[in-house]
Design a protein around this motif. Structure first.
Motif, PDB file in Angstrom:
ATOM      1  N   CYS A   1       0.644  -1.161  -5.279  1.00 52.87           N
ATOM      2  CA  CYS A   1      -0.059  -0.149  -4.807  1.00 52.87           C
ATOM      3  C   CYS A   1       1.183   0.460  -3.616  1.00 52.87           C
ATOM      4  CB  CYS A   1      -1.172  -0.452  -3.950  1.00 52.87           C
ATOM      5  SG  CYS A   1      -2.682   0.063  -4.980  1.00 52.87           S
TER       6      CYS A   1
ATOM      7  N   GLN B   1      -1.092  10.046  -0.498  1.00 53.31           N
ATOM      8  CA  GLN B   1      -0.554  10.895   0.355  1.00 53.31           C
ATOM      9  C   GLN B   1      -0.291  12.194  -0.271  1.00 53.31           C
ATOM     10  OE1 GLN B   1       0.037   7.648   0.082  1.00 53.31           O
ATOM     11  NE2 GLN B   1       0.158   7.106   2.384  1.00 53.31           N
ATOM     12  N   SER B   2       0.186  12.335  -1.492  1.00 54.54           N
ATOM     13  CA  SER B   2       0.419  13.372  -2.278  1.00 54.54           C
ATOM     14  C   SER B   2      -1.019  13.995  -2.659  1.00 54.54           C
ATOM     15  CB  SER B   2       1.245  13.419  -3.286  1.00 54.54           C
ATOM     16  OG  SER B   2       0.628  12.612  -4.496  1.00 54.54           O
TER      17      SER B   2
ATOM     18  N   GLU C   1       3.825   4.651   0.790  1.00 51.44           N
ATOM     19  CA  GLU C   1       2.672   5.417   0.029  1.00 51.44           C
ATOM     20  C   GLU C   1       1.809   4.692  -0.948  1.00 51.44           C
ATOM     21  OE1 GLU C   1       3.573   9.404  -1.351  1.00 51.44           O
ATOM     22  OE2 GLU C   1       4.806   9.683   0.592  1.00 51.44           O
ATOM     23  N   VAL C   2       0.861   5.107  -1.104  1.00 50.22           N
ATOM     24  CA  VAL C   2      -0.265   4.221  -1.901  1.00 50.22           C
ATOM     25  C   VAL C   2      -0.439   4.897  -3.167  1.00 50.22           C
ATOM     26  CG1 VAL C   2      -2.815   3.409  -2.259  1.00 50.22           C
ATOM     27  CG2 VAL C   2      -1.615   3.423   0.216  1.00 50.22           C
ATOM     28  N   TYR C   3       0.146   4.102  -4.406  1.00 50.91           N
ATOM     29  CA  TYR C   3       0.018   4.710  -5.776  1.00 50.91           C
ATOM     30  C   TYR C   3      -1.610   4.584  -5.992  1.00 50.91           C
ATOM     31  CZ  TYR C   3       4.881   4.323  -6.033  1.00 50.91           C
ATOM     32  OH  TYR C   3       6.702   4.559  -5.944  1.00 50.91           O
ATOM     33  N   ILE C   4      -2.275   5.785  -6.454  1.00 46.98           N
ATOM     34  CA  ILE C   4      -3.178   5.772  -7.250  1.00 46.98           C
ATOM     35  C   ILE C   4      -3.451   4.905  -8.471  1.00 46.98           C
ATOM     36  CG2 ILE C   4      -5.167   7.319  -8.216  1.00 46.98           C
ATOM     37  CD1 ILE C   4      -4.457   9.231  -6.063  1.00 46.98           C
TER      38      ILE C   4
ATOM     39  N   SER D   1       4.576   1.920  -2.138  1.00 49.84           N
ATOM     40  CA  SER D   1       5.872   2.342  -2.621  1.00 49.84           C
ATOM     41  C   SER D   1       6.615   1.923  -1.543  1.00 49.84           C
ATOM     42  CB  SER D   1       5.754   3.751  -2.696  1.00 49.84           C
ATOM     43  OG  SER D   1       5.559   4.392  -1.672  1.00 49.84           O
TER      44      SER D   1
ATOM     45  N   THR E   1      -4.199   4.097   4.482  1.00 50.36           N
ATOM     46  CA  THR E   1      -5.262   5.024   3.977  1.00 50.36           C
ATOM     47  C   THR E   1      -5.989   5.706   5.082  1.00 50.36           C
ATOM     48  OG1 THR E   1      -5.404   3.754   1.798  1.00 50.36           O
ATOM     49  CG2 THR E   1      -6.928   5.320   1.849  1.00 50.36           C
TER      50      THR E   1
ATOM     51  N   TYR F   1      -4.164   1.437  -7.283  1.00 50.49           N
ATOM     52  CA  TYR F   1      -5.109   1.167  -6.570  1.00 50.49           C
ATOM     53  C   TYR F   1      -6.403   1.278  -7.428  1.00 50.49           C
ATOM     54  CZ  TYR F   1      -8.082   2.553  -2.488  1.00 50.49           C
ATOM     55  OH  TYR F   1      -9.301   2.328  -1.304  1.00 50.49           O
TER      56      TYR F   1
ATOM     57  N   THR G   1      -0.097  11.318  -7.591  1.00 51.62           N
ATOM     58  CA  THR G   1       0.585  10.018  -8.057  1.00 51.62           C
ATOM     59  C   THR G   1       0.144   9.028  -6.576  1.00 51.62           C
ATOM     60  OG1 THR G   1       2.375  11.292  -8.902  1.00 51.62           O
ATOM     61  CG2 THR G   1       2.912   9.003  -8.096  1.00 51.62           C
ATOM     62  N   THR G   2       0.330   9.643  -5.416  1.00 51.85           N
ATOM     63  CA  THR G   2      -0.049   8.826  -4.309  1.00 51.85           C
ATOM     64  C   THR G   2      -1.125   9.337  -3.481  1.00 51.85           C
ATOM     65  OG1 THR G   2       1.346  10.046  -2.839  1.00 51.85           O
ATOM     66  CG2 THR G   2       2.434   7.995  -4.210  1.00 51.85           C
TER      67      THR G   2
END
Ligand code: 1Q0
Length: 211
Positions: free
Chosen positions: A17, A77-78, A23-26, A19, A198, A29, A74-75
């Motif tokens: 998850c 955050q994005s 950042e957290v990759y959906i 990066s 998150t 997740y 993608t994340t």
């Protein structure tokens, strides 16, 4: 399902998850949640209302991720940036976007807090500890605050049917009890990190109470 499930798989996903710049990759997740749901499906039909809801939420996010605006998902955050910049999030009830990515992920995020608390108490439990008690304590300290009475009662009823601690360790399918405990010790910091990143992001953007 029970045969292919393993604790290791869950943790691999939560590990993937993050990066390099945290950042957290959906994608991973929701893959982690899929694994958890397949585990929950082995626990019996009283849990199916929970797994159905989790699957619905996973599918909503998957649809965004594979849809035409997928790159923005993608994340976490994005996604937050994209949905807020484009006013795609209902900040109060009754708007045009009742199933935004932000509010959907928030539900899983709250459930991740439950998971973190539950796994931590499993890790530090003793032979006499009861899984049903650990599970409901973790629930009361997290998700329960966000759920109405009827759901809380149904959840409590389901928790009472959980297998005992030994059987639970066995179905986790990760070796001896000592090995399971060691694996939990490795995995919990990862889950906590994903949770905290998150949580901070949602707090910074005032998203923690999305309807
Ligand atoms: C081991 C026992 C599992 C117990 C799971 C605890 C969670 C209880 C949640 C009960 C409520 C679910 C019913 C639906 C509620 C929704 O109203 C609520 C809000 O959504 P909305 O759209 O109405 O605003 N939804 C949620 O809160 C999402 C809940 C998702 C829960 C996903 C739980 C997945 C759990 C997996 C099993 C974990 C096994 C742990 C041990 C694994 C070790 C390898």
């Amino acid at each position: 399902m029970a045969d292919c499930f393993s604790l290791q798989n869950i943790f691999e996903n939560f590990k993937s998850c993050l990066s390099d710049n945290k950042e957290v990759y959906i994608k991973y997740y929701i893959a982690g949640w899929r694994e958890l749901v397949s585990f929950m499906n082995t626990l019996g039909s009283l849990f199916s209302f929970i797994s159905k809801d989790a699957v619905t939420k996973i599918q909503i996010l998957e649809k965004f991720l594979t849809g035409e605006n997928g790159t923005h998902y993608t994340t976490v955050q994005s996604m937050v940036k994209y949905e807020l910049d484009n006013k795609l999030v209902d900040l109060t009830k009754g708007g045009n976007y009742p199933a935004s990515g932000c509010r959907t992920l928030l539900r899983l995020h709250r459930a991740l807090r439950w998971l973190q608390l539950f796994l931590e108490s499993l890790r530090t439990s003793t032979e006499n500890s009861k899984t049903s008690v650990m599970c409901s304590e973790a629930y009361n300290a997290s998700l329960a605050q966000h759920q109405p009475w009827l759901i809380r009662k149904a959840a409590e009823m389901a928790f009472c049917t959980l297998p005992g601690r030994d059987a639970f360790f066995d179905v986790m399918n990760a070796g001896s009890h000592q090995e399971v405990i060691a694996l939990l010790g490795e995995a919990l910091p990862l889950i906590s990190e994903v949770y905290q990143i998150t949580e901070d992001l949602y707090a910074k953007n005032n998203l923690l109470d999305l309807p």
